[in-house]
Design a protein around this motif. Structure first.
Motif, PDB file in Angstrom:
ATOM      1  N   THR A 136      18.102  34.660  10.583  1.00 51.69           N
ATOM      2  CA  THR A 136      18.697  33.425  10.061  1.00 51.69           C
ATOM      3  C   THR A 136      18.849  32.385  11.178  1.00 51.69           C
ATOM      4  OG1 THR A 136      20.868  34.438  10.334  1.00 51.69           O
ATOM      5  CG2 THR A 136      19.943  34.466   8.127  1.00 51.69           C
ATOM      6  N   MET A 137      19.139  32.880  12.409  1.00 51.69           N
ATOM      7  CA  MET A 137      19.274  31.960  13.539  1.00 51.69           C
ATOM      8  C   MET A 137      17.914  31.366  13.896  1.00 51.69           C
ATOM      9  SD  MET A 137      20.507  32.875  17.408  1.00 51.69           S
ATOM     10  CE  MET A 137      22.147  33.419  16.983  1.00 51.69           C
ATOM     11  N   VAL A 138      16.891  32.211  13.961  1.00 56.79           N
ATOM     12  CA  VAL A 138      15.539  31.729  14.281  1.00 56.79           C
ATOM     13  C   VAL A 138      15.073  30.755  13.194  1.00 56.79           C
ATOM     14  CG1 VAL A 138      13.126  32.439  14.633  1.00 56.79           C
ATOM     15  CG2 VAL A 138      14.992  33.785  15.626  1.00 56.79           C
ATOM     16  N   ASP A 139      15.480  31.022  11.967  1.00 55.32           N
ATOM     17  CA  ASP A 139      15.110  30.110  10.879  1.00 55.32           C
ATOM     18  C   ASP A 139      15.740  28.731  11.098  1.00 55.32           C
ATOM     19  OD1 ASP A 139      13.705  29.961   8.220  1.00 55.32           O
ATOM     20  OD2 ASP A 139      15.700  29.267   7.631  1.00 55.32           O
ATOM     21  N   ASP A 140      16.974  28.698  11.591  1.00 52.14           N
ATOM     22  CA  ASP A 140      17.606  27.407  11.917  1.00 52.14           C
ATOM     23  C   ASP A 140      16.803  26.679  12.991  1.00 52.14           C
ATOM     24  OD1 ASP A 140      19.652  27.897  10.134  1.00 52.14           O
ATOM     25  OD2 ASP A 140      21.080  28.574  11.646  1.00 52.14           O
ATOM     26  N   TRP A 141      16.383  27.412  14.030  1.00 56.04           N
ATOM     27  CA  TRP A 141      15.581  26.782  15.092  1.00 56.04           C
ATOM     28  C   TRP A 141      14.285  26.209  14.512  1.00 56.04           C
ATOM     29  CZ3 TRP A 141      15.405  31.521  18.939  1.00 56.04           C
ATOM     30  CH2 TRP A 141      16.712  31.812  19.379  1.00 56.04           C
ATOM     31  N   LEU A 142      13.647  26.991  13.638  1.00 49.35           N
ATOM     32  CA  LEU A 142      12.376  26.539  13.058  1.00 49.35           C
ATOM     33  C   LEU A 142      12.574  25.277  12.219  1.00 49.35           C
ATOM     34  CD1 LEU A 142      10.895  30.026  12.073  1.00 49.35           C
ATOM     35  CD2 LEU A 142       9.935  28.472  13.787  1.00 49.35           C
ATOM     36  N   GLN A 143      13.693  25.213  11.522  1.00 51.47           N
ATOM     37  CA  GLN A 143      13.969  24.003  10.717  1.00 51.47           C
ATOM     38  C   GLN A 143      14.136  22.784  11.616  1.00 51.47           C
ATOM     39  OE1 GLN A 143      16.761  24.090   7.391  1.00 51.47           O
ATOM     40  NE2 GLN A 143      16.812  26.318   7.530  1.00 51.47           N
ATOM     41  N   LEU A 144      14.834  22.977  12.748  1.00 54.07           N
ATOM     42  CA  LEU A 144      15.048  21.865  13.671  1.00 54.07           C
ATOM     43  C   LEU A 144      13.720  21.419  14.298  1.00 54.07           C
ATOM     44  CD1 LEU A 144      18.329  23.068  15.417  1.00 54.07           C
ATOM     45  CD2 LEU A 144      18.058  21.053  13.945  1.00 54.07           C
ATOM     46  N   ALA A 145      12.846  22.391  14.575  1.00 57.23           N
ATOM     47  CA  ALA A 145      11.567  22.070  15.220  1.00 57.23           C
ATOM     48  C   ALA A 145      10.556  21.478  14.243  1.00 57.23           C
ATOM     49  CB  ALA A 145      10.991  23.330  15.870  1.00 57.23           C
ATOM     50  N   ASN A 146      10.780  21.703  12.957  1.00 60.56           N
ATOM     51  CA  ASN A 146       9.796  21.277  11.940  1.00 60.56           C
ATOM     52  C   ASN A 146      10.456  20.490  10.811  1.00 60.56           C
ATOM     53  OD1 ASN A 146       7.134  22.852  12.707  1.00 60.56           O
ATOM     54  ND2 ASN A 146       8.824  24.317  12.953  1.00 60.56           N
ATOM     55  N   PRO A 147      11.126  19.361  11.176  1.00 60.60           N
ATOM     56  CA  PRO A 147      11.914  18.648  10.159  1.00 60.60           C
ATOM     57  C   PRO A 147      11.071  18.106   9.003  1.00 60.60           C
ATOM     58  CG  PRO A 147      11.734  17.338  12.168  1.00 60.60           C
ATOM     59  CD  PRO A 147      11.177  18.700  12.486  1.00 60.60           C
ATOM     60  N   ASP A 148       9.805  17.820   9.256  1.00 65.04           N
ATOM     61  CA  ASP A 148       8.981  17.207   8.209  1.00 65.04           C
ATOM     62  C   ASP A 148       8.065  18.198   7.504  1.00 65.04           C
ATOM     63  OD1 ASP A 148      10.100  14.733   8.870  1.00 65.04           O
ATOM     64  OD2 ASP A 148       8.639  14.484  10.509  1.00 65.04           O
ATOM     65  N   PHE A 149       8.156  19.489   7.882  1.00 67.19           N
ATOM     66  CA  PHE A 149       7.254  20.490   7.308  1.00 67.19           C
ATOM     67  C   PHE A 149       7.675  20.793   5.871  1.00 67.19           C
ATOM     68  CE2 PHE A 149       5.579  24.693   6.483  1.00 67.19           C
ATOM     69  CZ  PHE A 149       4.320  24.635   7.044  1.00 67.19           C
ATOM     70  N   ASP A 150       6.699  20.761   4.963  1.00 69.75           N
ATOM     71  CA  ASP A 150       6.995  21.021   3.550  1.00 69.75           C
ATOM     72  C   ASP A 150       7.084  22.531   3.321  1.00 69.75           C
ATOM     73  OD1 ASP A 150       7.251  21.173   0.860  1.00 69.75           O
ATOM     74  OD2 ASP A 150       5.232  20.422   0.389  1.00 69.75           O
ATOM     75  N   ARG A 151       8.286  22.982   2.990  1.00 71.16           N
ATOM     76  CA  ARG A 151       8.551  24.408   2.879  1.00 71.16           C
ATOM     77  C   ARG A 151       8.398  24.911   1.443  1.00 71.16           C
ATOM     78  NH1 ARG A 151      13.880  27.030   5.826  1.00 71.16           N
ATOM     79  NH2 ARG A 151      12.854  29.031   6.179  1.00 71.16           N
ATOM     80  N   SER A 152       7.992  24.025   0.555  1.00 73.76           N
ATOM     81  CA  SER A 152       8.085  24.369  -0.862  1.00 73.76           C
ATOM     82  C   SER A 152       6.772  24.862  -1.456  1.00 73.76           C
ATOM     83  CB  SER A 152       8.581  23.153  -1.635  1.00 73.76           C
ATOM     84  OG  SER A 152       7.614  22.117  -1.506  1.00 73.76           O
ATOM     85  N   ALA A 153       5.831  25.317  -0.616  1.00 77.19           N
ATOM     86  CA  ALA A 153       4.552  25.829  -1.149  1.00 77.19           C
ATOM     87  C   ALA A 153       4.837  26.917  -2.182  1.00 77.19           C
ATOM     88  CB  ALA A 153       3.695  26.377  -0.018  1.00 77.19           C
ATOM     89  N   THR A 154       4.034  26.948  -3.218  1.00 76.00           N
ATOM     90  CA  THR A 154       4.390  27.798  -4.354  1.00 76.00           C
ATOM     91  C   THR A 154       3.496  29.029  -4.509  1.00 76.00           C
ATOM     92  OG1 THR A 154       3.044  26.372  -5.718  1.00 76.00           O
ATOM     93  CG2 THR A 154       5.417  25.962  -5.717  1.00 76.00           C
ATOM     94  N   GLY A 155       2.703  29.350  -3.511  1.00 76.79           N
ATOM     95  CA  GLY A 155       1.845  30.540  -3.605  1.00 76.79           C
ATOM     96  C   GLY A 155       2.677  31.804  -3.771  1.00 76.79           C
ATOM     97  N   PRO A 156       2.021  32.923  -4.111  1.00 71.03           N
ATOM     98  CA  PRO A 156       2.765  34.169  -4.289  1.00 71.03           C
ATOM     99  C   PRO A 156       3.316  34.704  -2.963  1.00 71.03           C
ATOM    100  CG  PRO A 156       0.390  34.542  -4.479  1.00 71.03           C
ATOM    101  CD  PRO A 156       0.588  33.069  -4.357  1.00 71.03           C
ATOM    102  N   LEU A 157       4.492  35.291  -3.042  1.00 63.30           N
ATOM    103  CA  LEU A 157       5.082  35.963  -1.878  1.00 63.30           C
ATOM    104  C   LEU A 157       4.261  37.203  -1.575  1.00 63.30           C
ATOM    105  CD1 LEU A 157       7.620  35.877   0.007  1.00 63.30           C
ATOM    106  CD2 LEU A 157       8.685  37.464  -1.599  1.00 63.30           C
TER     107      LEU A 157
END
Ligand SMILES: [Zn+2]
Length: 281
Positions: A136-157
């Motif tokens: 969860t901490m690394v995920d926070d770092w990734l969000q800060l480093a990638n503010p404009d990255f679209d995280r909502s891709a809808t492909g299958p998990l």
């Protein structure tokens, strides 16, 4: 002689001392897919640790896909199969759990004494200095480093928690670094393809297997040796093995005394309810 009679499974588990060995098939009802289809064929080619280590582009690809998949993976909840295993453990019938899964859903269902053979996606490790971080901490770092990255891709998990995304997105993804040593060699704290399970953990698991009265395999095809070797050891020592899996398994009829090919959640729920009813009466 192998039987497919659910009553035989109930009898076996009612005697207690059962070690559960669990695999991906137990978590599919929680929305986390299996690497293999019901026919035993592998459907995904996972990235190896060597690829991740050797190539910064591979790390970008891994972390970009994983970044998209993480909110969905983290939101997965235990299904009736996990809850039944936890209930059987609380009733004293199942003892230790050895799992090949990296999703933490046994613990989320209330089980304890869980050996995670392949590690857990809840943590990240620096391959350069060995420091461990919560995901969860690394995920926070990734969000800060990638503010404009679209995280909502809808492909299958996919089974290792990532989502296939367009190649054009990957080149823009920014990696984050270990705060201790500054390396970008961060890896999920799981045993990736091409790596082996830590030796001391394997030895602990062999000891648990040899102390068990019976082995209950749940949702594992046993296709990889990391799980199958425990079955070989149990068979060698005359410990009965029961398998509940939907589809193909590697274990032969000489190795298994009970084999049930059925969906895991409903089968385990019914087993737990039958045994709870007996104890109440
Ligand atoms: Zn480091």
């Amino acid at each position: 002689m192998v039987t497919t009679d659910p009553a035989a499974l109930t009898e076996l588990v009612s005697r207690g001392g059962v070690l559960a060995l669990t695999g991906a098939g137990l978590s599919t009802e929680s929305g986390i897919p299996d690497y293999r289809g019901a026919d035993g064929q592998r459907r995904f080619q996972p990235m190896t640790a060597q690829e991740l280590l050797a190539d910064p582009t591979a790390r970008q690809r891994y972390w970009a896909r994983s970044y998209v998949g993480w909110p969905r993976f983290a939101a997965a909840e235990p299904n009736p199969g996990h809850l039944a295993v936890a209930a059987l453990q609380q009733a004293g019938l199942i003892g230790p759990i050895i799992t090949q899964n990296v999703d933490g859903l046994h613990q989320a269902a209330g089980a304890d004494d869980v050996a995670e053979l392949h590690g857990s996606l809840t943590h990240v490790v620096c391959m350069h200095c060995g420091e461990r971080y919560e995901r969860t901490m690394v995920d926070d770092w990734l969000q800060l480093a990638n503010p404009d990255f679209d995280r909502s891709a809808t492909g299958p998990l996919r089974p290792d928690g990532d989502v296939a995304i367009a190649e054009s997105l990957i080149g823009d993804f920014r990696l984050v670094h270990c705060v201790i040593c500054g390396s970008d060699l961060l890896k999920p704290d799981v045993v990736m393809f091409g790596e082996s399970v830590p030796k001391d953990l394997v030895e602990q698991c062999f000891a648990r297997v040899q102390a068990a009265r019976a082995i209950l395999v749940l949702g594992s095809s046993l296709a990889v040796m990391s799980g199958y070797r425990f079955i070989r050891r149990a068979v060698r020592d005359g410990i009965p093995v029961a398998v509940v899996t939907h589809g193909w398994t590697r274990a032969t009829d000489e190795e298994v005394s009970i084999r049930i090919d059925a969906p895991l959640g409903s089968t385990l729920l019914s087993l737990a309810e039958t045994l709870a009813g007996r104890r109440a009466s």
